[in-house]
Design a protein around this motif. Structure first.
Motif, PDB file in Angstrom:
ATOM      1  N   GLU A   8       0.802  -1.223   0.000  1.00  0.00           N
ATOM      2  CA  GLU A   8       0.000   0.000   0.000  1.00  0.00           C
ATOM      3  C   GLU A   8       0.834   1.272   0.000  1.00  0.00           C
ATOM      4  O   GLU A   8       0.524   2.209  -0.710  1.00  0.00           O
ATOM      5  N   ALA A   9       1.850   1.312   0.830  1.00  0.00           N
ATOM      6  CA  ALA A   9       2.634   2.541   0.963  1.00  0.00           C
ATOM      7  C   ALA A   9       4.081   2.207   1.310  1.00  0.00           C
ATOM      8  O   ALA A   9       4.472   2.295   2.464  1.00  0.00           O
ATOM      9  N   PRO A  10       4.867   1.806   0.303  1.00  0.00           N
ATOM     10  CA  PRO A  10       6.272   1.504   0.583  1.00  0.00           C
ATOM     11  C   PRO A  10       6.998   2.731   1.132  1.00  0.00           C
ATOM     12  O   PRO A  10       6.650   3.860   0.801  1.00  0.00           O
ATOM     13  N   GLY A  11       7.980   2.473   1.973  1.00  0.00           N
ATOM     14  CA  GLY A  11       8.748   3.564   2.550  1.00  0.00           C
ATOM     15  C   GLY A  11       8.532   3.655   4.044  1.00  0.00           C
ATOM     16  O   GLY A  11       7.717   2.940   4.615  1.00  0.00           O
ATOM     17  N   PRO A  12       9.268   4.541   4.685  1.00  0.00           N
ATOM     18  CA  PRO A  12       9.167   4.672   6.141  1.00  0.00           C
ATOM     19  C   PRO A  12       7.807   5.205   6.581  1.00  0.00           C
ATOM     20  O   PRO A  12       7.189   6.006   5.896  1.00  0.00           O
ATOM     21  N   ARG A  13       7.342   4.705   7.715  1.00  0.00           N
ATOM     22  CA  ARG A  13       6.063   5.137   8.280  1.00  0.00           C
ATOM     23  C   ARG A  13       6.245   5.376   9.762  1.00  0.00           C
ATOM     24  O   ARG A  13       7.008   4.696  10.422  1.00  0.00           O
ATOM     25  N   ARG A  14       5.499   6.315  10.293  1.00  0.00           N
ATOM     26  CA  ARG A  14       5.505   6.589  11.729  1.00  0.00           C
ATOM     27  C   ARG A  14       4.441   5.762  12.418  1.00  0.00           C
ATOM     28  O   ARG A  14       3.450   5.357  11.814  1.00  0.00           O
ATOM     29  N   PHE A  15       4.630   5.557  13.726  1.00  0.00           N
ATOM     30  CA  PHE A  15       3.715   4.770  14.535  1.00  0.00           C
ATOM     31  C   PHE A  15       2.282   5.267  14.399  1.00  0.00           C
ATOM     32  O   PHE A  15       1.363   4.485  14.166  1.00  0.00           O
ATOM     33  N   VAL A  16       2.073   6.564  14.541  1.00  0.00           N
ATOM     34  CA  VAL A  16       0.720   7.137  14.500  1.00  0.00           C
ATOM     35  C   VAL A  16       0.080   6.917  13.135  1.00  0.00           C
ATOM     36  O   VAL A  16      -1.116   6.632  13.040  1.00  0.00           O
ATOM     37  N   GLU A  17       0.865   7.026  12.066  1.00  0.00           N
ATOM     38  CA  GLU A  17       0.334   6.780  10.723  1.00  0.00           C
ATOM     39  C   GLU A  17      -0.177   5.352  10.599  1.00  0.00           C
ATOM     40  O   GLU A  17      -1.259   5.121  10.047  1.00  0.00           O
ATOM     41  N   ILE A  18       0.614   4.414  11.087  1.00  0.00           N
ATOM     42  CA  ILE A  18       0.233   3.002  11.009  1.00  0.00           C
ATOM     43  C   ILE A  18      -1.030   2.771  11.817  1.00  0.00           C
ATOM     44  O   ILE A  18      -1.966   2.118  11.360  1.00  0.00           O
ATOM     45  N   GLN A  19      -1.071   3.324  13.012  1.00  0.00           N
ATOM     46  CA  GLN A  19      -2.213   3.143  13.897  1.00  0.00           C
ATOM     47  C   GLN A  19      -3.485   3.710  13.274  1.00  0.00           C
ATOM     48  O   GLN A  19      -4.527   3.065  13.272  1.00  0.00           O
ATOM     49  N   GLN A  20      -3.406   4.901  12.728  1.00  0.00           N
ATOM     50  CA  GLN A  20      -4.586   5.529  12.130  1.00  0.00           C
ATOM     51  C   GLN A  20      -5.043   4.786  10.877  1.00  0.00           C
ATOM     52  O   GLN A  20      -6.238   4.634  10.641  1.00  0.00           O
ATOM     53  N   THR A  21      -4.099   4.331  10.074  1.00  0.00           N
ATOM     54  CA  THR A  21      -4.445   3.633   8.838  1.00  0.00           C
ATOM     55  C   THR A  21      -5.104   2.295   9.111  1.00  0.00           C
ATOM     56  O   THR A  21      -6.103   1.948   8.481  1.00  0.00           O
ATOM     57  N   LEU A  22      -4.560   1.538  10.069  1.00  0.00           N
ATOM     58  CA  LEU A  22      -5.053   0.187  10.325  1.00  0.00           C
ATOM     59  C   LEU A  22      -6.076   0.105  11.449  1.00  0.00           C
ATOM     60  O   LEU A  22      -6.762  -0.905  11.586  1.00  0.00           O
TER      61      LEU A  22
END
Length: 91
Positions: A40-54
Motif C-alpha cells: 500500500e505505501a512503501p517507505g518509512p512510516r511513523r507509529f501514528v500513521e500506522i495506527q490511524q491507517t489500520l
C-alpha cells in the motif's frame, strides 16, 4: 512442549526456524502491517500513521512492531528530537 513467542530470524544469522516465522505471521494484524508497508505505501512510516491507517490499538501495534523488528522484517529508526520521532521501514 516449549513454544517460542516470536520468530528468531535476524539479520546476520544463518537462518530462521520456519515454525517461529509462521507463529509470528499468524498473530493478529501482523499480515495487515506487512501489507501496508510492502504494497500500500512503501517507505518509512511513523507509529501514528500506522495506527490511524489500520485502526489497531496502540498496545497491540507496539507489540507487533517490536516482534517484526526483532525478527528482522522491519527496521526501526529513532531520532533525537522533541517530540520523539520513530520511523519503521521494511528491511
Amino acid at each position: 512442549m516449549d513454544k517460542k513467542a516470536d520468530a528468531t530470524c535476524a539479520p546476520g544469522t544463518a537462518g530462521c526456524d520456519i515454525g517461529d516465522l509462521f507463529r509470528l505471521l499468524g498473530k493478529v494484524h501482523v499480515l495487515d502491517i506487512l501489507h501496508l508497508f510492502i504494497w500500500e505505501a512503501p517507505g518509512p512510516r511513523r507509529f501514528v500513521e500506522i495506527q490511524q491507517t489500520l485502526g489497531i490499538s496502540p498496545n497491540t501495534l507496539s507489540e507487533r512492531l517490536k516482534s517484526l523488528v526483532e525478527a528482522g522484517l522491519l527496521s526501526r529508526t529513532s531520532y533525537n528530537e522533541i517530540p520523539p520521532r520513530v520511523d519503521y521501514e521494511v528491511t
